[in-house]
Scaffold this active site. Structure first.
Site, PDB file in Angstrom:
ATOM      1  N   ASN A 221       0.854  -1.202   0.000  1.00 28.25           N
ATOM      2  CA  ASN A 221       0.000   0.000   0.000  1.00 28.25           C
ATOM      3  C   ASN A 221       0.885   1.245   0.000  1.00 28.25           C
ATOM      4  O   ASN A 221       2.108   1.144  -0.080  1.00 28.25           O
ATOM      5  CB  ASN A 221      -0.946  -0.025   1.203  1.00 28.25           C
TER       6      ASN A 221
ATOM      7  N   ASP B 282      -4.485  -6.421   5.175  1.00 29.44           N
ATOM      8  CA  ASP B 282      -5.469  -7.319   5.801  1.00 29.44           C
ATOM      9  C   ASP B 282      -5.399  -8.712   5.199  1.00 29.44           C
ATOM     10  O   ASP B 282      -5.802  -9.683   5.835  1.00 29.44           O
ATOM     11  CB  ASP B 282      -6.875  -6.748   5.617  1.00 29.44           C
TER      12      ASP B 282
ATOM     13  N   LYS C 168       8.226 -17.530 -11.005  1.00 27.54           N
ATOM     14  CA  LYS C 168       7.485 -16.402 -11.573  1.00 27.54           C
ATOM     15  C   LYS C 168       6.194 -16.923 -12.221  1.00 27.54           C
ATOM     16  O   LYS C 168       6.232 -17.899 -12.974  1.00 27.54           O
ATOM     17  CB  LYS C 168       8.349 -15.709 -12.627  1.00 27.54           C
TER      18      LYS C 168
ATOM     19  N   PHE D 150      -4.637   3.484  14.665  1.00 30.56           N
ATOM     20  CA  PHE D 150      -4.954   4.438  13.601  1.00 30.56           C
ATOM     21  C   PHE D 150      -6.063   3.845  12.752  1.00 30.56           C
ATOM     22  O   PHE D 150      -6.260   2.626  12.737  1.00 30.56           O
ATOM     23  CB  PHE D 150      -3.725   4.673  12.718  1.00 30.56           C
TER      24      PHE D 150
ATOM     25  N   LYS E 153     -14.180   0.762  15.558  1.00 37.51           N
ATOM     26  CA  LYS E 153     -12.846   0.165  15.753  1.00 37.51           C
ATOM     27  C   LYS E 153     -12.323   0.387  17.171  1.00 37.51           C
ATOM     28  O   LYS E 153     -11.714  -0.492  17.762  1.00 37.51           O
ATOM     29  CB  LYS E 153     -11.832   0.784  14.771  1.00 37.51           C
TER      30      LYS E 153
ATOM     31  N   LYS F 252     -11.620  -3.086  19.090  1.00 36.74           N
ATOM     32  CA  LYS F 252     -10.215  -3.477  19.280  1.00 36.74           C
ATOM     33  C   LYS F 252      -9.710  -3.127  20.675  1.00 36.74           C
ATOM     34  O   LYS F 252      -8.515  -3.240  20.959  1.00 36.74           O
ATOM     35  CB  LYS F 252      -9.342  -2.836  18.197  1.00 36.74           C
TER      36      LYS F 252
HETATM   37  O1  PMT Z   1       2.997   6.237   6.467  1.00 39.26           O
HETATM   38  P1  PMT Z   1       2.438   7.561   5.942  1.00 39.26           P
HETATM   39  O2  PMT Z   1       2.673   7.731   4.463  1.00 39.26           O
HETATM   40  O3  PMT Z   1       2.904   8.726   6.760  1.00 39.26           O
HETATM   41  O4  PMT Z   1       0.850   7.492   6.092  1.00 39.26           O
HETATM   42  C1  PMT Z   1       0.246   7.483   7.354  1.00 39.26           C
HETATM   43  C2  PMT Z   1      -0.936   6.504   7.403  1.00 39.26           C
HETATM   44  C3  PMT Z   1      -2.018   6.925   6.442  1.00 39.26           C
HETATM   45  C4  PMT Z   1      -0.460   5.085   7.050  1.00 39.26           C
HETATM   46  C5  PMT Z   1      -1.461   6.528   8.892  1.00 39.26           C
HETATM   47  O5  PMT Z   1      -1.904   7.814   9.188  1.00 39.26           O
HETATM   48  C6  PMT Z   1      -2.608   5.541   9.073  1.00 39.26           C
HETATM   49  O6  PMT Z   1      -3.762   5.857   8.907  1.00 39.26           O
HETATM   50  N1  PMT Z   1      -2.279   4.293   9.487  1.00 39.26           N
HETATM   51  C7  PMT Z   1      -3.233   3.162   9.600  1.00 39.26           C
HETATM   52  C8  PMT Z   1      -3.532   2.616   8.238  1.00 39.26           C
HETATM   53  C9  PMT Z   1      -4.430   1.422   8.290  1.00 39.26           C
HETATM   54  O7  PMT Z   1      -3.987   0.347   7.972  1.00 39.26           O
HETATM   55  O8  PMT Z   1      -5.630   1.620   8.752  1.00 39.26           O
HETATM   56  P2  PMT Z   1      -6.708   0.445   8.995  1.00 39.26           P
HETATM   57  O9  PMT Z   1      -7.965   1.163   9.238  1.00 39.26           O
HETATM   58  O10 PMT Z   1      -6.656  -0.557   7.887  1.00 39.26           O
HETATM   59  O11 PMT Z   1      -6.191  -0.283  10.303  1.00 39.26           O
HETATM   60  C10 PMT Z   1      -6.613   0.115  11.588  1.00 39.26           C
HETATM   61  C11 PMT Z   1      -5.551  -0.155  12.618  1.00 39.26           C
HETATM   62  O12 PMT Z   1      -5.369  -1.580  12.739  1.00 39.26           O
HETATM   63  C12 PMT Z   1      -4.198   0.425  12.333  1.00 39.26           C
HETATM   64  O13 PMT Z   1      -3.653   0.890  13.553  1.00 39.26           O
HETATM   65  C13 PMT Z   1      -3.384  -0.752  11.805  1.00 39.26           C
HETATM   66  O14 PMT Z   1      -1.999  -0.639  12.146  1.00 39.26           O
HETATM   67  C14 PMT Z   1      -4.027  -1.931  12.543  1.00 39.26           C
HETATM   68  N2  PMT Z   1      -4.020  -3.201  11.802  1.00 39.26           N
HETATM   69  C15 PMT Z   1      -4.689  -3.332  10.618  1.00 39.26           C
HETATM   70  C16 PMT Z   1      -4.708  -4.550   9.975  1.00 39.26           C
HETATM   71  C17 PMT Z   1      -4.041  -5.655  10.550  1.00 39.26           C
HETATM   72  N3  PMT Z   1      -4.028  -6.830   9.950  1.00 39.26           N
HETATM   73  N4  PMT Z   1      -3.387  -5.499  11.719  1.00 39.26           N
HETATM   74  C18 PMT Z   1      -3.360  -4.293  12.350  1.00 39.26           C
HETATM   75  O15 PMT Z   1      -2.769  -4.159  13.423  1.00 39.26           O
END
Ligand code: PMT
Length: 399
Positions: free
Chosen positions: A208, A277, A287, A321, A335, A339
């Site tokens: 991503n 995810d 390949k 986040f 969330k 969580k």
């Molecule tokens: O890195 P930059 O370019 O500065 O950009 C910053 C950012 C956009 C990445 C940051 O601000 C941000 O939003 N990070 C979280 C991105 C994300 O994956 O969001 P989510 O809504 O999919 O996940 C929610 C939370 O669960 C996040 O804290 C993530 O770390 C966590 N997560 C998600 C999926 C997973 N399998 N395990 C996790 O722990």
């Protein structure tokens, strides 16, 4: 705020000198004792007299000044508590990175015993030039400090990264370097940053747009404030902040294992990483070749690291986040509860200046009791500090 702090401002030749006029004036107004050293090129843009009036001290310009003492550059290098080079041209970065000291300013920097902060400003192509980037990386590794230039319209008419950083950011960094807040001493902070990379075959992968800026900002601020900081990072091109323990990972599964191995001993977790995810169900050792018609890739779920931390948490303050493109608050409220988080930092990545890749972010702080605080657009390093303020306040409440 900066009462009696001795700061030498080194000025090199760039149009951003006009911002340095304001910077020197502000530092003086904040009570600092400011000395100015100008290169010959800097004097083509602004006369030394301007800085003499604003700093209230003579401006130093010559290495061999018959009126000054024989070792003027040593005195100028050892007297200040901080040297700020603003603007810093590609030329001065190159000289210092490669050990060249052929004028007063570069000899002062070379002999400095205090932190030196560079505020680069130049044309975007110059800034992106591999040689300039290599020099910046060399200087970073040797402990020189930087305030990265901002993006915008440059004096040469093009858009891009190269504008000297906003004065607020520079002043913030100066304050941090001179008065590091040590309110996180004794604490361990775990930060995850950047993207994860999920391999499909030896050539392709799923990832991503995360650059790691948000997470590296949090890790840097936590370290500056005295915390022991563990940074678990997916692949990025960023230099790790000085003093952090960096653990490099690629996949979500590796990040999961690294986080779980460190979780028990930490006080605050900030999960900025954009974790995939899903990953391909099967990795192909060879390949995958083109074939007629479409190709389906079967994906399987990755572990949700944050949800697992929420289940395991004891004393830890857990900050997650959320990156959303719609219904920001609805998803965030869901969330933060599901969580078991103490705070969720939600960014709507469709907003200008927010989310992936930018230097800034626009977020809402969402708490498990439903409270929401809308934060204004701010630089990611400033936001990082606000997030840590919140985490500390939550920790105090918990006790
Ligand atoms: O890195 P930059 O370019 O500065 O950009 C910053 C950012 C956009 C990445 C940051 O601000 C941000 O939003 N990070 C979280 C991105 C994300 O994956 O969001 P989510 O809504 O999919 O996940 C929610 C939370 O669960 C996040 O804290 C993530 O770390 C966590 N997560 C998600 C999926 C997973 N399998 N395990 C996790 O722990």
């Amino acid at each position: 705020m900066l009462a009696e702090k001795k700061i030498t401002v080194g000025i090199t030749g760039g149009i951003a000198v006009f911002k340095t006029v304001q910077l020197v004036s502000n530092l003086k107004a904040d009570g600092a004792v400011v000395n100015v050293v100008m290169t010959r090129s800097a004097q083509e843009f602004v006369k030394p007299l301007t800085f003499q009036v604003l700093s209230g001290s003579p401006v130093y310009t010559e290495l061999f000044d018959p009126m000054a003492g024989a070792v003027q550059h040593i005195e100028l290098a050892t007297r200040p508590e901080l040297i700020v080079i603003a603007p810093a041209t590609a030329n001065v970065l190159g000289k210092v990175a490669n050990g060249i000291a052929d004028d007063l300013l570069t000899t002062v920097i070379m002999a400095a015993t205090c932190p030196v902060l560079f505020c680069p400003a130049m044309n975007v192509n110059m800034y992106n030039n591999v040689v300039v980037q290599r020099n910046i990386a060399i200087l970073g590794k040797r402990g020189f400090e930087f305030v990265e230039p901002g993006i915008g319209r440059l004096a040469c008419g093009v858009e891009g990264r190269g504008r000297m950083a906003d004065l607020d950011l520079i002043k913030n960094k100066i304050r941090n370097l001179l008065h590091p807040r040590q309110d996180m001493e004794g604490l361990t902070v775990l930060v995850t940053a950047g993207p994860t990379v999920e391999p499909i075959d030896p050539i392709r992968y799923i990832t991503n747009r995360s650059t790691g800026k948000m997470g590296y900002g949090v890790a840097s601020e936590a370290t500056l404030r005295g915390a022991k900081t563990v940074l678990i990072s997916g692949p990025t091109i960023l230099e790790p902040p000085r003093g952090v323990e960096l653990i490099k990972v690629e996949t979500a599964t590796q990040m999961y294992e690294a986080v779980m191995a460190r979780f028990a001993g930490v006080d605050i977790v900030v999960k900025t990483a954009a974790v995939a995810d899903y990953r391909p169900l099967q990795f192909s050792n060879q390949k995958i070749k083109k074939q007629d018609g479409s190709l389906s890739l079967v994906l399987t779920r990755n572990p949700d690291i944050l949800a697992e931390l929420g289940r395991k948490k004891e004393q830890q303050i857990l900050v997650g986040f959320a990156a959303e493109t719609s219904n920001l608050e609805g998803y965030a409220q869901q969330k933060v509860k599901e969580k078991n988080l103490d705070l969720l930092v939600a960014n709507d990545i469709t907003q200008i200046g927010a989310g992936f890749g930018s230097d800034t972010n626009v977020v809402r702080f969402v708490y498990p009791d439903g409270t929401v605080k809308q934060m204004p657009l701010m630089d990611k390093t400033v936001l990082a500090s606000r997030i840590l303020d919140e985490a500390l306040a939550l920790r105090r409440k918990q006790k």
